[in-house]
Design a protein around this motif. Structure first.
Motif, short mmCIF file in Angstrom:
data_model
loop_
_atom_site.label_atom_id
_atom_site.label_comp_id
_atom_site.label_asym_id
_atom_site.label_seq_id
_atom_site.Cartn_x
_atom_site.Cartn_y
_atom_site.Cartn_z
N LEU A 189 -0.16 4.00 -7.79
CA LEU A 189 -1.41 3.28 -8.07
C LEU A 189 -2.25 3.05 -6.82
N VAL A 190 -1.62 3.03 -5.65
CA VAL A 190 -2.31 2.63 -4.42
C VAL A 190 -2.26 3.77 -3.40
N ASP A 191 -3.39 4.02 -2.76
CA ASP A 191 -3.47 4.98 -1.66
C ASP A 191 -3.40 4.19 -0.35
N PHE A 192 -2.32 4.37 0.39
CA PHE A 192 -2.10 3.62 1.63
C PHE A 192 -2.70 4.32 2.85
N ARG A 193 -3.35 5.46 2.64
CA ARG A 193 -3.97 6.14 3.76
C ARG A 193 -5.07 5.28 4.36
N GLY A 194 -5.22 5.38 5.67
CA GLY A 194 -6.23 4.59 6.35
C GLY A 194 -5.72 3.26 6.86
N ILE A 195 -4.51 2.88 6.47
CA ILE A 195 -3.90 1.65 6.95
C ILE A 195 -3.11 1.95 8.22
N THR A 196 -3.27 1.12 9.24
CA THR A 196 -2.51 1.29 10.48
C THR A 196 -1.17 0.58 10.39
N GLU A 197 -1.20 -0.68 9.92
CA GLU A 197 0.05 -1.45 9.78
C GLU A 197 0.00 -2.25 8.50
N LEU A 198 1.06 -2.16 7.71
CA LEU A 198 1.21 -2.91 6.47
C LEU A 198 2.23 -4.01 6.67
N MET A 199 1.83 -5.25 6.41
CA MET A 199 2.77 -6.37 6.45
C MET A 199 3.09 -6.81 5.03
N ASP A 200 4.36 -6.78 4.68
CA ASP A 200 4.80 -7.20 3.36
C ASP A 200 5.28 -8.65 3.46
N VAL A 201 4.55 -9.55 2.82
CA VAL A 201 4.87 -10.97 2.86
C VAL A 201 5.80 -11.30 1.70
N GLY A 202 6.91 -11.96 2.00
CA GLY A 202 7.92 -12.23 0.98
C GLY A 202 8.66 -10.96 0.60
#
Length: 365
Positions: A189-202
């Motif tokens: 469902l989600v395109d993560f391209r273009g993100i430098t850093e992903l923080m997953d909270v919880g």
């Protein structure tokens, strides 16, 4: 004044004469029979869930993954008297989980899928607590029940409630077991391209973040969760060869400010665990932690809103109610909260499987 008249279809359904007529008329007979089956499915639903619990608890379903077995052998595996085992196996066949061929029981495609999809068996075993919470459903919906699920998920009451390492391991394991389909659907469902850093909270033990990291090898990762669950995440990323890509950030979003530095933040199966006030506070904290243009990704099972969903507005809504702090919200409601907090470009991605997850995305200005 509101119109209090019953709709025509309801008035007809309330008429015994119409029911008697419908089972005789060729044009209405098949509709009446289908509705009758649907009504009886509602009545027998609790028995179906208990049959499934028995199949998992006795190991009978798992045993058939090794190959077909006749009734005496399968009864011995399940440690059941032969006559009672026969009732259970026939019930399982009625649910199309197994079938009898050439004198032996064997899995159906549905039964095999049940055993293959990660987390389903764990969820069924875990349901014993929910069943006890619903033993008196009237008292439950009146708010008079002290639920077991509230004790199983103590972290929703704050970091101090989840300080027990053993309890933290229990809920982290269940979350991990059931995260596979959520991560799979979110990645579609989600395109993560273009993100430098992903923080997953919880993010618990990091199952979701590891799945995203595997799909996007150049993506930097950060995990923010309670100190009690961070060691499990550290081991996961080390075993996956991702340790050098991940920042592990212990803390509680209820008590601590969110770390900065990530240009995208994900909340996966987090909002429905918490009250409206906690959710609003968390979404404000995310807004503060994101840089201008930063992305927020919310992924969880969501209610149907104006058109209640038979899965999320039944199972998930009751489950979160039993947790005593959470609530199942619709994608439209979440989107409205985000807009009210100053998020822009709010987008809803309806899930392929509503009972697994849907996604709401937004950006900070």
């Amino acid at each position: 004044m509101p119109d209090t008249r019953q709709p025509l279809d309801v008035r007809l359904a309330l008429s015994p004469q119409v029911h008697k007529l419908s089972v005789r008329l060729p044009g209405l007979k098949h509709i009446a029979r289908a509705e009758g089956r649907a009504l009886f499915d509602l009545i027998q639903g609790f028995v179906q869930s208990q049959v499934l619990m028995a199949l998992v608890g006795t190991g009978a379903l798992r045993a058939l993954a090794e190959g077909p077995a006749d009734s005496p052998r399968l009864a011995r595996v399940a440690d059941l008297p032969a006559d009672r085992a026969e009732v259970l196996f026939r019930a399982a066949a009625g649910l199309k989980l197994i079938r009898r061929r050439a004198g032996c029981w064997q899995l159906t495609a549905r039964g095999a899928a049940f055993l293959t999809v990660p987390g389903l068996e764990a969820m069924v075993r875990h349901h014993t607590a929910l069943y006890r919470d619903l033993a008196d459903p009237v008292a439950f919906f009146r708010g008079e029940t002290e639920t077991e699920l509230a004790k199983f998920w103590p972290y929703v009451f704050g970091a101090g409630a989840a300080a027990d390492p053993d309890l933290a391991e229990r809920y982290s394991q269940l979350m991990t077991d059931s995260m596979g389909p959520v991560a799979e659907d979110t990645l579609q469902l989600v395109d993560f391209r273009g993100i430098t850093e992903l923080m997953d909270v919880g993010g618990g033990s990091g199952a979701f973040l590891a799945a995203v990291g595997a799909a996007y090898p150049q993506l930097k990762l950060a995990l923010f969760d309670l100190p009690a669950v961070v060691p499990a995440a550290e081991a996961r990323f080390r075993d996956a060869g991702m340790a050098d890509r991940v920042r592990l950030l212990p803390g509680s979003f209820r008590d601590d400010p969110l770390p900065r530095g990530a240009d995208a933040i994900s909340l996966v199966r987090v909002l429905f665990d918490h009250s409206d006030d906690t959710v609003a506070s968390l979404l404000r904290a995310v807004h503060v932690a994101l840089p201008p243009g930063g992305r927020l990704i919310v992924s969880e099972a969501m209610g149907g809103g104006k058109a209640p969903d038979r899965h999320t507005d039944v199972y998930m809504a009751v489950y979160t109610l039993a947790m005593q702090t959470g609530r199942t919200r619709s994608a439209e409601e979440i989107a409205g909260i985000l807009a009210s907090l100053g998020y822009v470009d709010v987008k809803i991605h309806k899930g392929f499987r509503a009972f697994v997850t849907s996604v709401v995305e937004a950006r900070r200005i």
